[in-house]
Design an enzyme around this catalytic site. Structure first.
Site, PDB file in Angstrom:
ATOM      1  N   SER A   1      -2.237  13.251  -0.394  1.00 38.18           N
ATOM      2  CA  SER A   1      -2.138  11.794  -0.570  1.00 38.18           C
ATOM      3  C   SER A   1      -1.081  11.343  -1.569  1.00 38.18           C
ATOM      4  O   SER A   1      -0.835  10.138  -1.697  1.00 38.18           O
ATOM      5  CB  SER A   1      -3.501  11.229  -0.975  1.00 38.18           C
ATOM      6  OG  SER A   1      -4.388  11.250   0.126  1.00 38.18           O
TER       7      SER A   1
ATOM      8  N   LYS B   1       1.379   8.985  -0.094  1.00 35.91           N
ATOM      9  CA  LYS B   1       1.094   7.563   0.103  1.00 35.91           C
ATOM     10  C   LYS B   1       1.928   6.678  -0.826  1.00 35.91           C
ATOM     11  O   LYS B   1       2.173   5.505  -0.518  1.00 35.91           O
ATOM     12  CB  LYS B   1      -0.396   7.284  -0.106  1.00 35.91           C
ATOM     13  CG  LYS B   1      -1.307   7.899   0.952  1.00 35.91           C
ATOM     14  CD  LYS B   1      -2.756   7.504   0.699  1.00 35.91           C
ATOM     15  CE  LYS B   1      -3.689   7.944   1.815  1.00 35.91           C
ATOM     16  NZ  LYS B   1      -4.011   9.366   1.757  1.00 35.91           N
TER      17      LYS B   1
ATOM     18  N   SER C   1      -6.576   5.347  -1.871  1.00 35.45           N
ATOM     19  CA  SER C   1      -6.118   6.521  -1.109  1.00 35.45           C
ATOM     20  C   SER C   1      -6.729   6.565   0.288  1.00 35.45           C
ATOM     21  O   SER C   1      -7.203   7.602   0.756  1.00 35.45           O
ATOM     22  CB  SER C   1      -6.433   7.810  -1.873  1.00 35.45           C
ATOM     23  OG  SER C   1      -5.501   8.822  -1.559  1.00 35.45           O
TER      24      SER C   1
ATOM     25  N   GLU D   1      -1.606  10.604   8.589  1.00 38.19           N
ATOM     26  CA  GLU D   1      -2.835  11.172   8.037  1.00 38.19           C
ATOM     27  C   GLU D   1      -3.701  11.760   9.160  1.00 38.19           C
ATOM     28  O   GLU D   1      -4.331  12.802   8.985  1.00 38.19           O
ATOM     29  CB  GLU D   1      -3.615  10.098   7.284  1.00 38.19           C
ATOM     30  CG  GLU D   1      -3.112   9.828   5.875  1.00 38.19           C
ATOM     31  CD  GLU D   1      -3.662  10.827   4.878  1.00 38.19           C
ATOM     32  OE1 GLU D   1      -4.367  11.766   5.281  1.00 38.19           O
ATOM     33  OE2 GLU D   1      -3.385  10.656   3.679  1.00 38.19           O
TER      34      GLU D   1
END
Length: 236
Positions: free
Chosen positions: A3, A6, A67, A103
């Site tokens: 993550s 991101k 997240s 993802e």
């Protein structure tokens, strides 16, 4: 990266906001088909199981502060895919960071996560560009900093051993543990020193057999050692 990726995705979206092609208050439809798997983290999916409509600003906050994997994939769709993030990164001088997959793709196959990677040095280059205001408008930068400073994730990592009240703008990344191996336990961030200067720090703990507490402690102790080396020490 897990993550950690991101953060550059959100930065690329905010660049589009600065350019006027996207707007923070524009509504974005999130469908059930956008949701990541039940094994992946997604507060949006859990709160709105049948889909919902959120503003772009809300999606960005979910992405970097909570997240949320589903928010991340919707943002990638708005950017027309990871290649847009790569162009953005190359434009700010980040050469050894790869954003290649959604993802949902990462969650479908354990091997896919390894295609989305960064050197710690290039993560620091990205953080430095963000801190110096070379990549986003002041309003976009301030908004992003507010989200990544308020995030509840990673409290046992960079922030854990720093003095109470230290400002840390950061992004975590964590994988599942499979067959006793944890592929990624990560934290990158900007630490504000007492004199107003900043430390850019990236710690990636990769393919570790250690338990959660030990992996987090590695990051926490690294951050504390750097703090002790660089922050002014008051006389006793």
């Amino acid at each position: 990266m897990q993550s950690v990726y991101k953060l550059p995705i959100s930065m690329a979206v905010l660049q589009r906001v600065d350019q006027g092609t996207l707007k923070l208050d524009q509504p974005v439809r999130v469908e059930k088909r956008d949701y990541v798997s039940p094994a992946q983290h997604s507060p949006i999916r859990d709160k709105y199981p049948n889909g919902t409509e959120l503003t772009l600003s809300e999606l960005l906050r979910y992405n970097v502060s909570e997240s949320d994997g589903s928010a991340c994939d919707v943002l990638l769709r708005l950017l027309d895919g990871p290649q847009t993030v790569m162009r953005y990164l190359h434009g700010i001088g980040v050469k050894n960071m790869i954003v290649a997959n959604t993802e949902k793709e990462i969650g479908s196959d354990n091997a896919v996560q390894y295609r989305n990677w960064s050197t710690p040095n290039d993560a620091v280059i990205m953080l430095k560009a963000l801190q110096e205001g070379r990549t986003l408008s002041k309003s976009s930068r301030d908004l992003l900093f507010r989200w990544i400073t308020a995030t509840p994730t990673g409290m046992q990592r960079i922030k854990a051993l720093l003095p109470k009240g230290t400002l840390v703008a950061h992004k975590t990344g964590s994988s599942r543990t499979l067959n006793g191996i944890t592929a990624a336990t990560n934290n990158i961030g900007l630490i504000t020193l007492p004199n107003g200067q900043h430390i850019a720090l990236a710690v990636f703990v990769s393919d570790s057999k250690a338990d959660d507490a030990v992996r987090d402690e590695v990051i926490a102790k690294t951050a504390r050692a750097i703090w002790d080396a660089w922050s002014p020490v008051p006389p006793k």
